[in-house]
Design a protein around this motif. Structure first.
Motif, PDB file in Angstrom:
ATOM      1  N   TYR A  23      12.662  -1.040  10.658  1.00  0.00           N
ATOM      2  CA  TYR A  23      13.205  -2.034  11.579  1.00  0.00           C
ATOM      3  C   TYR A  23      14.090  -3.050  10.862  1.00  0.00           C
ATOM      4  O   TYR A  23      14.670  -3.920  11.484  1.00  0.00           O
ATOM      5  CB  TYR A  23      12.072  -2.747  12.327  1.00  0.00           C
ATOM      6  N   PHE A  24      14.162  -2.899   9.546  1.00  0.00           N
ATOM      7  CA  PHE A  24      14.980  -3.813   8.758  1.00  0.00           C
ATOM      8  C   PHE A  24      16.222  -3.135   8.199  1.00  0.00           C
ATOM      9  O   PHE A  24      17.300  -3.706   8.174  1.00  0.00           O
ATOM     10  CB  PHE A  24      14.145  -4.419   7.624  1.00  0.00           C
ATOM     11  N   VAL A  25      16.080  -1.899   7.731  1.00  0.00           N
ATOM     12  CA  VAL A  25      17.219  -1.186   7.142  1.00  0.00           C
ATOM     13  C   VAL A  25      17.011   0.316   7.358  1.00  0.00           C
ATOM     14  O   VAL A  25      15.888   0.811   7.300  1.00  0.00           O
ATOM     15  CB  VAL A  25      17.357  -1.513   5.633  1.00  0.00           C
ATOM     16  N   GLY A  26      18.101   1.021   7.642  1.00  0.00           N
ATOM     17  CA  GLY A  26      18.034   2.468   7.789  1.00  0.00           C
ATOM     18  C   GLY A  26      18.225   3.163   6.457  1.00  0.00           C
ATOM     19  O   GLY A  26      19.015   2.724   5.631  1.00  0.00           O
ATOM     20  N   ILE A  27      17.470   4.236   6.224  1.00  0.00           N
ATOM     21  CA  ILE A  27      17.638   5.052   5.017  1.00  0.00           C
ATOM     22  C   ILE A  27      17.754   6.495   5.478  1.00  0.00           C
ATOM     23  O   ILE A  27      16.758   7.138   5.798  1.00  0.00           O
ATOM     24  CB  ILE A  27      16.462   4.898   4.040  1.00  0.00           C
ATOM     25  N   HIS A  28      18.973   6.978   5.524  1.00  0.00           N
ATOM     26  CA  HIS A  28      19.198   8.290   6.126  1.00  0.00           C
ATOM     27  C   HIS A  28      18.667   9.440   5.279  1.00  0.00           C
ATOM     28  O   HIS A  28      18.404  10.524   5.793  1.00  0.00           O
ATOM     29  CB  HIS A  28      20.687   8.497   6.407  1.00  0.00           C
ATOM     30  N   ASN A  29      18.531   9.214   3.972  1.00  0.00           N
ATOM     31  CA  ASN A  29      18.027  10.323   3.163  1.00  0.00           C
ATOM     32  C   ASN A  29      16.509  10.337   3.060  1.00  0.00           C
ATOM     33  O   ASN A  29      15.943  11.152   2.348  1.00  0.00           O
ATOM     34  CB  ASN A  29      18.648  10.313   1.762  1.00  0.00           C
ATOM     35  N   LEU A  30      15.830   9.440   3.797  1.00  0.00           N
ATOM     36  CA  LEU A  30      14.387   9.578   3.962  1.00  0.00           C
ATOM     37  C   LEU A  30      14.177  10.642   5.037  1.00  0.00           C
ATOM     38  O   LEU A  30      13.907  10.366   6.200  1.00  0.00           O
ATOM     39  CB  LEU A  30      13.748   8.255   4.371  1.00  0.00           C
ATOM     40  N   ASP A  31      14.329  11.851   4.595  1.00  0.00           N
ATOM     41  CA  ASP A  31      14.326  13.037   5.462  1.00  0.00           C
ATOM     42  C   ASP A  31      13.327  14.014   4.867  1.00  0.00           C
ATOM     43  O   ASP A  31      13.255  14.164   3.636  1.00  0.00           O
ATOM     44  CB  ASP A  31      15.740  13.626   5.487  1.00  0.00           C
ATOM     45  N   GLN A  32      12.561  14.651   5.701  1.00  0.00           N
ATOM     46  CA  GLN A  32      11.520  15.544   5.199  1.00  0.00           C
ATOM     47  C   GLN A  32      12.064  16.594   4.238  1.00  0.00           C
ATOM     48  O   GLN A  32      11.503  16.808   3.150  1.00  0.00           O
ATOM     49  CB  GLN A  32      10.817  16.233   6.373  1.00  0.00           C
ATOM     50  N   GLN A  33      13.142  17.238   4.622  1.00  0.00           N
ATOM     51  CA  GLN A  33      13.691  18.295   3.771  1.00  0.00           C
ATOM     52  C   GLN A  33      14.157  17.742   2.429  1.00  0.00           C
ATOM     53  O   GLN A  33      13.945  18.345   1.374  1.00  0.00           O
ATOM     54  CB  GLN A  33      14.856  18.988   4.499  1.00  0.00           C
ATOM     55  N   ASN A  34      14.791  16.572   2.459  1.00  0.00           N
ATOM     56  CA  ASN A  34      15.269  15.966   1.224  1.00  0.00           C
ATOM     57  C   ASN A  34      14.107  15.570   0.314  1.00  0.00           C
ATOM     58  O   ASN A  34      14.118  15.872  -0.894  1.00  0.00           O
ATOM     59  CB  ASN A  34      16.122  14.740   1.545  1.00  0.00           C
ATOM     60  N   ILE A  35      13.100  14.894   0.866  1.00  0.00           N
ATOM     61  CA  ILE A  35      11.956  14.470   0.058  1.00  0.00           C
ATOM     62  C   ILE A  35      11.205  15.665  -0.503  1.00  0.00           C
ATOM     63  O   ILE A  35      10.869  15.713  -1.697  1.00  0.00           O
ATOM     64  CB  ILE A  35      11.005  13.575   0.881  1.00  0.00           C
ATOM     65  N   LEU A  36      10.944  16.672   0.322  1.00  0.00           N
ATOM     66  CA  LEU A  36      10.222  17.854  -0.151  1.00  0.00           C
ATOM     67  C   LEU A  36      10.971  18.574  -1.268  1.00  0.00           C
ATOM     68  O   LEU A  36      10.353  19.125  -2.179  1.00  0.00           O
ATOM     69  CB  LEU A  36       9.963  18.814   1.014  1.00  0.00           C
ATOM     70  N   SER A  37      12.298  18.547  -1.204  1.00  0.00           N
ATOM     71  CA  SER A  37      13.091  19.248  -2.219  1.00  0.00           C
ATOM     72  C   SER A  37      13.026  18.570  -3.580  1.00  0.00           C
ATOM     73  O   SER A  37      13.317  19.190  -4.604  1.00  0.00           O
ATOM     74  CB  SER A  37      14.556  19.336  -1.777  1.00  0.00           C
ATOM     75  N   LEU A  38      12.632  17.296  -3.622  1.00  0.00           N
ATOM     76  CA  LEU A  38      12.541  16.569  -4.892  1.00  0.00           C
ATOM     77  C   LEU A  38      11.179  16.742  -5.562  1.00  0.00           C
ATOM     78  O   LEU A  38      11.044  16.537  -6.768  1.00  0.00           O
ATOM     79  CB  LEU A  38      12.797  15.076  -4.661  1.00  0.00           C
ATOM     80  N   ILE A  39      10.183  17.121  -4.774  1.00  0.00           N
ATOM     81  CA  ILE A  39       8.819  17.250  -5.301  1.00  0.00           C
ATOM     82  C   ILE A  39       8.729  18.456  -6.233  1.00  0.00           C
ATOM     83  O   ILE A  39       9.187  19.548  -5.911  1.00  0.00           O
ATOM     84  CB  ILE A  39       7.808  17.384  -4.153  1.00  0.00           C
ATOM     85  N   GLY A  40       8.145  18.233  -7.395  1.00  0.00           N
ATOM     86  CA  GLY A  40       7.910  19.331  -8.324  1.00  0.00           C
ATOM     87  C   GLY A  40       9.001  19.562  -9.340  1.00  0.00           C
ATOM     88  O   GLY A  40       8.837  20.398 -10.239  1.00  0.00           O
ATOM     89  N   ILE A  41      10.128  18.869  -9.241  1.00  0.00           N
ATOM     90  CA  ILE A  41      11.150  18.994 -10.283  1.00  0.00           C
ATOM     91  C   ILE A  41      10.585  18.368 -11.560  1.00  0.00           C
ATOM     92  O   ILE A  41      10.145  17.214 -11.545  1.00  0.00           O
ATOM     93  CB  ILE A  41      12.468  18.306  -9.866  1.00  0.00           C
ATOM     94  N   PRO A  42      10.582  19.096 -12.684  1.00  0.00           N
ATOM     95  CA  PRO A  42       9.819  18.656 -13.866  1.00  0.00           C
ATOM     96  C   PRO A  42      10.536  17.607 -14.725  1.00  0.00           C
ATOM     97  O   PRO A  42      10.842  17.835 -15.902  1.00  0.00           O
ATOM     98  CB  PRO A  42       9.620  19.961 -14.637  1.00  0.00           C
TER      99      PRO A  42
END
Length: 204
Positions: A64-83
């Motif tokens: 409600y204060f600022v939009g973050i368009h890359n807070l997206d499920q696909q984007n976040i999941l793609s970052l998980i596990g990169i070593p």
């Protein structure tokens, strides 16, 4: 603006987002939590309210204060596990339990912060080399590192970069706020120019 005035503004801003307190959240597909299970770490940022939960940092979007368009499920999941070793990435998405919308993400908690000023030059150069390797790895994977600066660094014998909230995986997600030039690159499928763009931006 003095410190007291700024703290008051932070509190008022949080009160405007009282809905965050009413919700229950799910960490990935695992635990269900409410804000009352968490320890507040920070209400200073414009983008997230930051909590501690066990050995994790929980970041919940201040939508409600600022939009973050890359807070997206696909984007976040793609970052998980990169070593990566020093550039910390999300470990789990955080979902609103009722609507199953992504509301933030979890990261590993960095503890035992220290003063970096007493460290040797050799040790700092070693740490910088590790961060440089992380940046190269992320660049190779098409990750555009937005908001990478010393204000997001924490030292505990290691230099940890702790805020991945605006990182973009250009392979899976194209947020609305990207530049016109990057948008054209993504649409053109010109991999060479895209790699050059990511490499140049990630080393600034």
């Amino acid at each position: 603006m003095n410190k007291q005035t700024k703290n008051i503004k932070d509190i008022l801003r949080s009160l405007a987002e009282i809905e965050i307190l009413r919700k229950k959240y799910k960490i990935g597909n695992k635990e269900i939590i409410s804000v009352f299970d968490l320890k507040l770490l920070s209400i200073k940022g414009h983008e997230y309210i930051v909590f501690k939960y066990e050995n994790k940092v929980i970041k919940i979007h201040r939508k409600y204060f600022v939009g973050i368009h890359n807070l997206d499920q696909q984007n976040i999941l793609s970052l998980i596990g990169i070593p990566t070793k020093r550039i910390l990435l999300p470990t789990d998405p955080i979902y609103d339990l009722e609507e199953n919308n992504i509301e933030g993400y979890a990261m590993d908690l960095i503890t035992d912060e220290k003063d970096i000023s007493s460290e040797t030059v050799n040790h700092l150069l070693e740490e910088m080399s590790i961060i440089y390797s992380d940046k190269n790895l992320l660049s190779e994977k098409g990750i555009l590192l937005r908001d990478l600066h010393n204000g997001n660094a924490v030292y505990n014998d290691k230099i940890n970069i702790i805020d991945s909230g605006r990182y973009i995986n250009t392979n899976v997600y194209c947020p609305n706020y990207i530049s016109d030039y990057l948008s054209l690159l993504l649409k053109s499928n010109n991999q060479v120019l895209l790699e050059e763009y990511i490499g140049e931006n990630n080393t600034r």
